[in-house]
Write a protein that holds these residues in place. Structure first.
Motif, short mmCIF file in Angstrom:
data_model
loop_
_atom_site.label_atom_id
_atom_site.label_comp_id
_atom_site.label_asym_id
_atom_site.label_seq_id
_atom_site.Cartn_x
_atom_site.Cartn_y
_atom_site.Cartn_z
N ASP A 173 63.93 56.08 -85.78
CA ASP A 173 63.65 56.26 -84.36
C ASP A 173 64.94 56.29 -83.56
OD1 ASP A 173 60.99 56.39 -84.77
OD2 ASP A 173 60.46 54.55 -83.69
N GLY A 174 64.97 57.16 -82.55
CA GLY A 174 66.11 57.19 -81.65
C GLY A 174 66.19 55.89 -80.85
N MET A 175 67.37 55.61 -80.32
CA MET A 175 67.61 54.37 -79.60
C MET A 175 67.64 54.64 -78.10
SD MET A 175 70.79 51.75 -80.19
CE MET A 175 70.36 51.59 -81.92
N ASN A 176 67.11 53.70 -77.31
CA ASN A 176 67.19 53.76 -75.86
C ASN A 176 67.62 52.41 -75.32
OD1 ASN A 176 64.57 56.00 -76.03
ND2 ASN A 176 66.36 56.48 -74.80
N SER A 177 68.76 52.37 -74.65
CA SER A 177 69.19 51.11 -74.04
C SER A 177 68.36 50.78 -72.80
CB SER A 177 70.68 51.20 -73.68
OG SER A 177 71.47 51.27 -74.85
N GLN A 178 67.91 51.81 -72.09
CA GLN A 178 67.05 51.60 -70.93
C GLN A 178 65.59 51.67 -71.36
OE1 GLN A 178 68.96 53.66 -67.25
NE2 GLN A 178 69.69 54.83 -69.01
N TYR A 179 65.23 50.82 -72.31
CA TYR A 179 63.90 50.89 -72.92
C TYR A 179 62.78 50.63 -71.92
CZ TYR A 179 64.58 45.80 -73.00
OH TYR A 179 64.82 44.49 -72.65
N PHE A 180 63.06 49.88 -70.86
CA PHE A 180 62.04 49.56 -69.86
C PHE A 180 61.64 50.78 -69.04
CE2 PHE A 180 66.27 47.85 -69.18
CZ PHE A 180 66.75 48.68 -68.17
N PHE A 181 62.42 51.87 -69.11
CA PHE A 181 62.04 53.14 -68.50
C PHE A 181 61.37 54.06 -69.52
CE2 PHE A 181 65.60 52.19 -65.43
CZ PHE A 181 64.78 52.03 -64.31
N HIS A 182 61.21 53.60 -70.76
CA HIS A 182 60.65 54.43 -71.83
C HIS A 182 59.50 53.71 -72.53
CE1 HIS A 182 64.80 55.81 -71.17
NE2 HIS A 182 64.36 57.00 -71.50
N LYS A 183 58.69 53.02 -71.77
CA LYS A 183 57.63 52.21 -72.38
C LYS A 183 56.62 53.05 -73.15
CE LYS A 183 57.63 48.39 -69.00
NZ LYS A 183 58.17 49.00 -67.76
N MET A 184 56.32 54.26 -72.66
CA MET A 184 55.31 55.06 -73.35
C MET A 184 55.78 55.50 -74.73
SD MET A 184 53.13 58.41 -72.13
CE MET A 184 54.48 59.57 -72.30
N TYR A 185 57.09 55.75 -74.88
CA TYR A 185 57.62 56.09 -76.19
C TYR A 185 57.49 54.92 -77.15
CZ TYR A 185 61.03 57.03 -79.86
OH TYR A 185 61.63 57.18 -81.08
N ILE A 235 52.80 47.61 -54.87
CA ILE A 235 54.02 47.22 -55.54
C ILE A 235 54.64 48.43 -56.24
CG2 ILE A 235 54.99 45.77 -57.37
CD1 ILE A 235 52.86 43.76 -56.82
N ASN A 236 55.93 48.58 -56.07
CA ASN A 236 56.64 49.67 -56.73
C ASN A 236 56.55 49.49 -58.24
OD1 ASN A 236 58.41 51.52 -57.76
ND2 ASN A 236 60.09 51.04 -56.37
N PRO A 237 55.91 50.42 -58.98
CA PRO A 237 55.74 50.24 -60.42
C PRO A 237 57.03 50.17 -61.20
CG PRO A 237 55.12 52.45 -59.76
CD PRO A 237 55.32 51.69 -58.50
N ARG A 238 58.14 50.70 -60.65
CA ARG A 238 59.40 50.64 -61.36
C ARG A 238 59.93 49.21 -61.45
NH1 ARG A 238 60.33 55.38 -58.57
NH2 ARG A 238 60.47 57.24 -59.88
N GLN A 239 59.37 48.31 -60.67
CA GLN A 239 59.81 46.93 -60.76
C GLN A 239 59.36 46.29 -62.06
OE1 GLN A 239 58.54 44.83 -57.26
NE2 GLN A 239 59.82 46.02 -55.88
N PHE A 240 58.34 46.84 -62.71
CA PHE A 240 57.92 46.27 -63.98
C PHE A 240 57.40 47.32 -64.93
CE2 PHE A 240 54.48 45.98 -60.91
CZ PHE A 240 53.42 46.54 -61.57
#
Length: 315
Positions: free
Chosen positions: A27-39, A310-315
């Motif tokens: 699997d590829g790596m993502n440091s910003q994993y919290f922006f890639h939850k669906m993956y 609530i802004n969903p990007r917060q979580f």
């Protein structure tokens, strides 16, 4: 009913992932994993009241020729008031002469545990295409049959993933399993060179996060989170992250990865619908002497539901 369904979901993922083979991580790596939850977890699709699209580019170990490069596009959203979520993912992984393309479709179903907590069950299915340019491989023996007799080709393999995602207004937790079919994608059929490395290795993911205000006026939030990944050949890899959100506009954070990496990251909410993020990985392991660090850029666009508080990007 809900309790039985939840227990069944946990049992389903457990049974699907009991058997492992010794294989390399794929699997590829993502440091910003919290922006890639669906993956990471198919259960995330459609759990926010907006249609969200994310484009990410990651260049890993930039000073090493042929190093990994990953480009991904993800789109997902809810289906009205039917408690379903849908999404799609395209990922292109490049490593030297090899490239791997993934086309995945996602469906999830949300269950209301109570008025604050929901449970989402997700499945993800699609195809993975592997390509290799054999003429780009430099070998000592140019007549090696493993390389000399090969032609550039593509191989398509099915892929299937499942996930459970539990979330509230200010927290989330999830567990998922990827590559359950362990499909073959060997380049040399019918030869003695075919090995376990020609199989997609099953990956197990566990992640969680929470956000809470640090000031009375809610101008500063703190968001700790973690992601754990396991496969038998490489063991456990985990990321521990702390992010801070200032004035609901500017993110600043850092991650420690147990594979001897530290990561600095930032993000900026350009508008309520557009977020731009960047991370810089500093590898403290064997590649440190090559000065080979990693860059990752992300941009996200959302069509929001104005009723959302609530802004969903917060979580």
């Amino acid at each position: 009913m809900i309790s039985k369904l939840f227990k069944f979901s946990i049992l389903f993922i457990t049974l699907c992932t009991i058997r492992f083979n010794a294989m390399a991580q794929q699997d590829g790596m993502n440091s910003q994993y919290f922006f890639h939850k669906m993956y990471i977890n198919p259960g995330y699709a459609g759990t926010i009241d907006e249609i969200q699209s994310t484009l990410t580019r990651r260049d890993q170990w930039v000073n090493i020729p042929g190093s990994p490069k990953t480009t991904s596009i993800m789109v997902h959203g809810p289906m009205g008031e039917y408690n379903f979520g849908v999404g799609g993912i395209f990922i292109l992984d490049q490593l030297g002469p090899e490239s791997k393309s993934s086309f995945l479709l996602n469906v999830s179903y949300q269950i209301h545990i109570n008025y604050k907590v929901k449970l989402s069950l997700g499945i993800q299915a699609g195809l993975i295409s592997d390509n290799i340019r054999w003429e780009d491989i430099e070998v000592k023996d140019k007549y090696d049959p493993l390389v000399y007799e090969q032609e550039n080709s593509s191989r398509y393999s099915p892929d299937f993933n499942v996930g459970i995602y539990l979330y509230g207004l200010s927290w989330y937790a999830g567990v998922s399993a990827r590559h359950l079919t362990q499909s073959e994608y060997a380049y040399s059929e019918g030869t003695v060179y075919k090995s376990a490395y020609s199989l997609l290795s099953r990956h197990i993911y566990l992640f969680s996060g929470v956000i809470f205000p640090l000031t009375r006026d809610h101008s500063i939030y703190m968001k700790p989170s973690f992601m754990l990944k396991y496969l038998q050949s490489t063991g456990i890899q985990y990321d521990v992250t702390t992010n801070f959100l200032f004035m609901n506009r500017f993110w600043l954070g850092a991650t420690y990865r147990n594979t001897k990496s530290i990561i600095a990251m930032t993000a900026f909410n350009i508008t309520p619908s557009i977020t731009l993020g960047y991370s810089y990985d500093i590898d403290l392991g064997k590649t440190l002497k090559f000065g080979s660090n990693s860059h990752e850029v992300m941009i996200s666009y959302s069509l929001k539901d104005k009723k959302r508080i609530i802004n969903p990007r917060q979580f």
